[in-house]
Design an enzyme around this catalytic site. Structure first.
Site, PDB file in Angstrom:
ATOM      1  N   SER A 103      29.654  84.189 109.409  1.00  0.00           N
ATOM      2  CA  SER A 103      28.492  84.033 108.570  1.00  0.00           C
ATOM      3  C   SER A 103      27.644  82.922 109.343  1.00  0.00           C
ATOM      4  CB  SER A 103      28.925  83.118 107.462  1.00  0.00           C
ATOM      5  OG  SER A 103      29.943  83.882 106.707  1.00  0.00           O
ATOM      6  N   CYS A 104      26.242  83.319 109.170  1.00  0.00           N
ATOM      7  CA  CYS A 104      25.308  82.555 109.896  1.00  0.00           C
ATOM      8  C   CYS A 104      25.125  80.999 109.308  1.00  0.00           C
ATOM      9  CB  CYS A 104      23.598  82.988 109.677  1.00  0.00           C
ATOM     10  SG  CYS A 104      23.333  83.351 107.859  1.00  0.00           S
TER      11      CYS A 104
END
Length: 483
Positions: A283-284
């Site tokens: 996930s960013c």
């Protein structure tokens, strides 16, 4: 034999001009092909752009409530197909079932939200300084927009770009990531069954280098929304700026969680570990740095290592705590960073190995990884890893922790774990991040508030989601009507 899926252009399912396809494999069982998708070319993308451009005026003239009704119906259809969408997402991207279920529900909710928002579009009246003048604004769609989406949230991110773009009257061409295009395909099947007019939304699969380029450079494209790496997003932004196109890029992160002495360490370790190891760290907004006050540093390391070693790992369909990496290349990249961390002198407390044998043999599994004795100038503390790797960094006091947290090129999400209101408020004021959280993991977002980063995490032009998502996809015209 795996099923072969087509592009969606002009309301029809069509093959790529070349006739070529590519395989999508199950990251938990890499010898299993989940589906075959169209390996589209630049010509396919240009054809879809021409179709979308031709449909734009009619869709823009369609009343907002009518556009919203299509979105609502598409969301209702997706809700009916929720289990199918969850399985497709898990088998292509690898997420644990419960994570995938939350993501699919988010897409359902996004379509419902923007379906209603389409009723509120219009403009605002203002008081004129002149007599006999009606002064107001009018909101209009950009025109035809290109959407380029990543594999790590393969239904939520396409949904939060598609829904606002369509709600305000744009026509769309989307290029989903090749690792997991299936969930986007399901969105388009739902839009098709909801009666979306032909040509209004189009999906073209294939490599970004071939399909994405015309979506950025073509003269008929009025706006580009991209989510992905900072390198690619920066190139897109520079290219779009030269053509004076509106652009929105959300990119990488190196997200910190600050842990202060007032925090409950069990709770802090759980918050950090969930942010670091959930979605396999892909996930960013994943927590990749824990910046811990020196008074509780050693105790925190013990707690988070214990948590990491208890993480249940397995195939996403079995709903473990953590699934596999999406691909071998992503797994190899994570393992390379583990080697870099060792070489830099950090202490590998746990994990950092590929899991093999038995149920892990044919999947892209890695053990959750914790490094201690990390200094903030190390590569593992500065570069986005996109895997379940946590660097624990010692801070002397609160001010030092804030300085360390901000000492990065990125600024997407950040959090603090503390029981002191003064620390929480100071953190929110001083952190250089587009998302700031208190006593919560860095991952996880509400759909009705803006999302985006600072610094190299974003083009810092327009935010996504909520009303901000509508702002990006619209232009405002000011009208002076005298009588």
């Amino acid at each position: 034999m795996s099923e072969s899926y087509k592009n969606y252009v002009r309301g029809e399912w069509v093959t790529a001009e070349s006739g070529e396809t590519f395989e999508v494999i199950d990251p938990a069982q890499s010898d299993e092909v989940v589906g075959m998708y169209q390996q589209s070319s630049e010509a396919d993308a240009i054809g879809a752009i021409e179709v979308a451009t031709a449909a734009q005026d009619t869709w823009a003239a369609t009343p907002g409530p009518e556009r919203g009704a299509v979105l609502k119906q598409a969301g209702d259809t997706l809700a009916d197909r929720k289990e199918e969408a969850i399985e497709a997402l898990v088998r292509e991207e690898g997420k644990a079932r419960s994570e995938a279920a939350g993501e699919v529900q988010r897409a359902i909710d996004i379509f419902a939200y923007y379906g209603q928002k389409a009723r509120d579009l219009g403009g605002r009246h203002k008081a004129s300084s002149s007599r006999n003048t009606d002064l107001y604004t009018k909101v209009e769609p950009l025109g035809t927009v290109g959407l380029i989406t990543p594999w790590n949230y393969p239904i939520a991110i396409p949904a939060w770009k598609l829904a606002p773009a369509l709600a305000v009257g744009n026509t769309v061409i989307i290029n989903p990531a090749t690792a997991a295009p299936g969930p986007t395909r399901i969105l388009f099947e739902c839009l098709d069954s909801a009666g979306l007019p032909d040509g209004v939304a189009n999906m073209v699969t294939g490599s970004g280098s071939r399909v994405g380029t015309p979506l950025v450079e073509h003269d008929d494209i009025d706006g580009i929304s991209f989510t992905g790496s900072t390198a690619v997003g920066t190139h897109i932004a520079e290219t779009a700026a030269a053509e004076r196109k509106r652009v929105q890029c959300e990119m990488g992160g190196k997200n910190p969680t600050v842990v202060m002495p007032s925090a409950d360490l069990d709770e802090a370790a759980e918050i950090v570990a969930n942010g670091a190891f959930g979605t396999t760290g892909q996930s960013c907004t994943a927590a990749s740095r824990a910046i811990v006050h020196e008074d509780v540093y050693e105790s925190f390391v013990e707690e988070v290592v214990e948590y990491a070693e208890a993480v249940d790992i397995g195939a996403g369909l079995d709903d473990p705590d953590m699934g596999p990496h999406v691909s071998k290349s992503e797994l190899d990249s994570t393992l390379e960073y583990v080697d870099i961390g060792r070489e830099e002198g950090a202490t590998l407390e746990t994990g950092g190995i590929r899991l093999t044998g038995n149920e892990f043999e044919d999947g892209f599994y890695v053990a959750p990884t914790v490094f201690s004795d990390v200094s903030n100038d190390m590569r593992i503390a500065q570069e986005e890893i996109f895997g379940p790797v946590l660097s624990v960094i010692e801070a002397g006091d609160f001010d030092d922790a804030i300085e360390l947290a901000n000492d990065t090129d990125y600024g997407l999400a950040a959090s603090i774990v503390t029981d002191r209101l003064s620390e929480a408020d100071a953190f929110v004021d001083r952190i250089e991040s587009g998302v700031a959280k208190v006593n919560e993991k860095t991952t996880g977002l509400e759909l009705h508030v803006p999302f985006g980063g600072y610094k190299d995490s974003s083009t810092n032009t327009y935010r996504e989601q909520g009303d901000a998502g509508l702002d990006f996809f619209t232009s405002t015209k000011t009208v002076y009507r005298n009588y």
